[in-house]
Design a protein around this motif. Structure first.
Motif, PDB file in Angstrom:
ATOM      1  N   SER A  96      -7.609  63.821  14.140  1.00 32.42           N
ATOM      2  CA  SER A  96      -6.472  64.742  14.080  1.00 32.42           C
ATOM      3  C   SER A  96      -5.439  64.187  13.107  1.00 32.42           C
ATOM      4  N   HIS A  97      -4.894  65.082  12.278  1.00 28.36           N
ATOM      5  CA  HIS A  97      -3.972  64.688  11.214  1.00 28.36           C
ATOM      6  C   HIS A  97      -2.576  65.232  11.494  1.00 28.36           C
ATOM      7  N   SER A  98      -1.587  64.391  11.279  1.00 28.36           N
ATOM      8  CA  SER A  98      -0.187  64.800  11.355  1.00 28.36           C
ATOM      9  C   SER A  98       0.352  65.048   9.954  1.00 28.36           C
ATOM     10  N   ILE A  99       1.396  65.838   9.869  1.00 28.87           N
ATOM     11  CA  ILE A  99       2.007  66.098   8.569  1.00 28.87           C
ATOM     12  C   ILE A  99       2.605  64.838   7.966  1.00 28.87           C
ATOM     13  N   ASP A 100       2.883  63.818   8.807  1.00 29.51           N
ATOM     14  CA  ASP A 100       3.483  62.583   8.287  1.00 29.51           C
ATOM     15  C   ASP A 100       2.437  61.570   7.836  1.00 29.51           C
ATOM     16  N   LYS A 156       1.344  64.267  16.886  1.00 25.55           N
ATOM     17  CA  LYS A 156       2.466  65.196  16.759  1.00 25.55           C
ATOM     18  C   LYS A 156       2.433  65.863  15.382  1.00 25.55           C
ATOM     19  N   TRP A 157       3.144  66.993  15.279  1.00 19.63           N
ATOM     20  CA  TRP A 157       3.247  67.724  14.019  1.00 19.63           C
ATOM     21  C   TRP A 157       1.850  67.936  13.419  1.00 19.63           C
ATOM     22  N   LEU A 158       0.960  68.405  14.286  1.00 19.77           N
ATOM     23  CA  LEU A 158      -0.464  68.516  13.969  1.00 19.77           C
ATOM     24  C   LEU A 158      -0.709  69.514  12.837  1.00 19.77           C
ATOM     25  N   THR A 159      -1.603  69.159  11.915  1.00 20.62           N
ATOM     26  CA  THR A 159      -1.943  70.059  10.818  1.00 20.62           C
ATOM     27  C   THR A 159      -3.444  70.236  10.614  1.00 20.62           C
ATOM     28  N   ARG A 160      -4.254  69.313  11.161  1.00 18.20           N
ATOM     29  CA  ARG A 160      -5.686  69.398  10.873  1.00 18.20           C
ATOM     30  C   ARG A 160      -6.503  68.750  11.986  1.00 18.20           C
ATOM     31  N   ASP A 193      11.394  66.010  17.822  1.00 19.06           N
ATOM     32  CA  ASP A 193      10.876  64.645  17.794  1.00 19.06           C
ATOM     33  C   ASP A 193       9.671  64.444  18.698  1.00 19.06           C
ATOM     34  N   HIS A 194       9.226  65.505  19.352  1.00 17.49           N
ATOM     35  CA  HIS A 194       7.994  65.436  20.143  1.00 17.49           C
ATOM     36  C   HIS A 194       6.912  66.339  19.580  1.00 17.49           C
ATOM     37  N   GLY A 195       7.056  66.696  18.273  1.00 17.94           N
ATOM     38  CA  GLY A 195       5.941  67.310  17.572  1.00 17.94           C
ATOM     39  C   GLY A 195       6.045  68.770  17.223  1.00 17.94           C
ATOM     40  N   PHE A 196       7.216  69.385  17.370  1.00 13.91           N
ATOM     41  CA  PHE A 196       7.374  70.808  17.051  1.00 13.91           C
ATOM     42  C   PHE A 196       6.811  71.134  15.667  1.00 13.91           C
ATOM     43  N   PRO A 197       5.994  72.184  15.544  1.00 15.91           N
ATOM     44  CA  PRO A 197       5.736  73.207  16.558  1.00 15.91           C
ATOM     45  C   PRO A 197       4.494  72.985  17.419  1.00 15.91           C
ATOM     46  N   PHE A 210      12.255  61.398  27.559  1.00 14.39           N
ATOM     47  CA  PHE A 210      10.836  61.108  27.357  1.00 14.39           C
ATOM     48  C   PHE A 210      10.680  60.115  26.207  1.00 14.39           C
ATOM     49  N   TYR A 211       9.846  59.121  26.404  1.00 15.47           N
ATOM     50  CA  TYR A 211       9.680  58.087  25.370  1.00 15.47           C
ATOM     51  C   TYR A 211       9.164  58.702  24.067  1.00 15.47           C
ATOM     52  N   ARG A 212       9.517  58.068  22.964  1.00 14.49           N
ATOM     53  CA  ARG A 212       9.022  58.497  21.666  1.00 14.49           C
ATOM     54  C   ARG A 212       8.484  57.290  20.915  1.00 14.49           C
ATOM     55  N   VAL A 213       7.218  57.349  20.523  1.00  8.51           N
ATOM     56  CA  VAL A 213       6.589  56.338  19.678  1.00  8.51           C
ATOM     57  C   VAL A 213       5.735  57.077  18.660  1.00  8.51           C
ATOM     58  N   ASP A 214       6.036  56.910  17.386  1.00  5.69           N
ATOM     59  CA  ASP A 214       5.221  57.518  16.334  1.00  5.69           C
ATOM     60  C   ASP A 214       5.470  56.768  15.036  1.00  5.69           C
ATOM     61  N   THR A 215       4.844  57.223  13.961  1.00  7.11           N
ATOM     62  CA  THR A 215       4.954  56.527  12.676  1.00  7.11           C
ATOM     63  C   THR A 215       5.923  57.209  11.722  1.00  7.11           C
ATOM     64  N   ALA A 216       6.576  58.278  12.173  1.00  9.83           N
ATOM     65  CA  ALA A 216       7.467  59.036  11.291  1.00  9.83           C
ATOM     66  C   ALA A 216       8.798  58.314  11.107  1.00  9.83           C
ATOM     67  N   LEU A 217       9.149  57.992   9.867  1.00 10.59           N
ATOM     68  CA  LEU A 217      10.439  57.350   9.589  1.00 10.59           C
ATOM     69  C   LEU A 217      11.577  58.337   9.791  1.00 10.59           C
ATOM     70  N   THR A 218      11.336  59.590   9.463  1.00 15.60           N
ATOM     71  CA  THR A 218      12.266  60.666   9.774  1.00 15.60           C
ATOM     72  C   THR A 218      11.472  61.772  10.462  1.00 15.60           C
ATOM     73  N   VAL A 219      12.114  62.499  11.355  1.00 14.36           N
ATOM     74  CA  VAL A 219      11.417  63.533  12.118  1.00 14.36           C
ATOM     75  C   VAL A 219      11.015  64.674  11.178  1.00 14.36           C
ATOM     76  N   PRO A 220       9.715  64.984  11.083  1.00 15.61           N
ATOM     77  CA  PRO A 220       9.276  66.084  10.205  1.00 15.61           C
ATOM     78  C   PRO A 220       9.896  67.412  10.604  1.00 15.61           C
ATOM     79  N   GLN A 221      10.245  68.203   9.608  1.00 15.43           N
ATOM     80  CA  GLN A 221      10.811  69.537   9.827  1.00 15.43           C
ATOM     81  C   GLN A 221       9.738  70.553   9.470  1.00 15.43           C
ATOM     82  N   VAL A 222       9.051  71.083  10.473  1.00 12.87           N
ATOM     83  CA  VAL A 222       7.912  71.972  10.250  1.00 12.87           C
ATOM     84  C   VAL A 222       8.276  73.387  10.697  1.00 12.87           C
TER      85      VAL A 222
END
Length: 338
Positions: free
Chosen positions: A144-148, A200-204, A180-184, A56-68
């Motif tokens: 919607s806000h991501s942790i990154d 991805k990695w939604l927080t708010r 890398d697709h937004g866990f959790p 599955f394609y991955r496009v996001d702004t995270a330089l490293t995959v967030p560990q949530v």
């Protein structure tokens, strides 16, 4: 609850989100997708109905995959609402999961590109969460806000409409979201390009207005609102390849979310448009496959594809770039027949 069982197993590996994810046991969805017979044409070289997670394609702004860590994850729902609140992962999963079949597309997908994929998602409708918060009457957007630090601007109506399956997803193709697709937890909204919906990695979830707030990509030249433009793609034969003369299977995919595909047509060189065979659709939010047998003669040939959606609109031939709100045009490939 979901985290309680899995996290206790992984207590000794708390520093490893991969181990926590592996130990996580999600409850089965209460409602599942019925995939009709004929939904996958099974042609070699054709994209499968459901895209494997590792493809599955991955496009996001995270330089490293967030560990949530799902045991500490919280979703804040606030802004222009009467009842701001927070949810834990167990709170979210405890609302009950359903399964959804949804195709995602990136605004960066060029005509004929591969930044599109389909998965079976388990999640909770966003409308149920926003209903609890009770948005103000003047609100028209959810930021919607991501942790990154990434943000997406989604029309409030797209998240509250009972006829649209905008969800907070926790699983993808039968397993917890890959890291890398937004866990959790991530957002999945059919019919909108990912940069305005698929956080991805939604927080708010911040209920607001388009006049008051803007998302990550808006000041960078992209539209604040971006419905997906319906399109079609040739999967096989691959562009630029050589094929043997004789019967050749032309095949690909097409999508028109929220509306559905009525037909796909193919043209060889400057000949007449020919109607392709379509797979049986799962729903209007999932791509369909198409196929057309072609009696190929030696030489070089151009093959062009176009879709017609269920509203009778024909895919435009006008070329447009990906900015500000998605590319348009028809894919035309050159094939050599030997």
């Amino acid at each position: 609850m979901a985290v309680g069982a899995g996290a206790r197993v992984a207590e000794g590996a708390r520093s490893s989100i991969t181990a926590i994810r592996r130990a996580l046991r999600l409850p089965a969805p209460e409602a599942t997708v019925t995939v009709p017979e004929g939904a996958d044409l099974g042609i070699r070289g054709l994209s499968p109905l459901y895209t494997p997670n590792d493809e599955f394609y991955r496009v996001d702004t995270a330089l490293t995959v967030p560990q949530v860590d799902p045991t500490t994850w919280r979703l804040v729902v606030d802004g222009r609402v009467d009842e701001p609140f927070e949810l834990s992962f167990d709170d979210l999963v405890g609302m009950g999961l359903d399964e959804y079949s949804i195709t995602l597309t990136c605004v960066s997908n060029e005509v004929g590109g591969d930044l599109v994929g389909t998965a079976l998602w388990w999640g909770v409708p966003v409308r149920e969460i926003l209903r609890r918060a009770r948005p103000h009457g003047d609100a028209d957007m959810v930021l919607s806000h991501s942790i990154d630090g990434f943000t997406a601007s989604t029309p409030l109506a797209a998240l509250t409409d009972d006829g649209l399956d905008a969800i907070l997803a926790v699983a993808m193709n039968g397993e917890p979201l890959p890291l890398d697709h937004g866990f959790p937890v991530r957002m999945v909204v059919p019919g909108l390009y990912g940069y305005v919906s698929a956080t991805k990695w939604l927080t708010r979830l911040q209920v607001t207005t388009f006049a008051e707030d803007e998302a990550y990509w808006t000041p960078r030249g992209y539209s604040a609102q971006a419905p997906i433009k319906f399109s079609s793609r040739i999967d096989t034969p691959r562009p630029g390849t050589s094929v043997e003369a004789g019967r050749v299977a032309l095949a690909g995919v097409a999508w028109a979310q929220g509306v559905g595909i009525d037909r796909v047509e193919v043209r060889i060189d400057e000949g007449e448009w020919q109607a392709a065979t379509l797979s049986v659709p799962v729903n209007a939010d999932t791509w369909v496959q198409w196929a057309l047998p072609w009696d190929a003669t030696p030489g070089t040939h151009f093959v062009t594809v176009r879709a017609v959606n269920a509203a009778g609109e024909v895919q435009t031939a006008d070329r447009a770039p990906i900015a500000p709100d998605g590319s348009t045009g028809r894919q035309r490939v050159l094939l050599t027949v030997v």
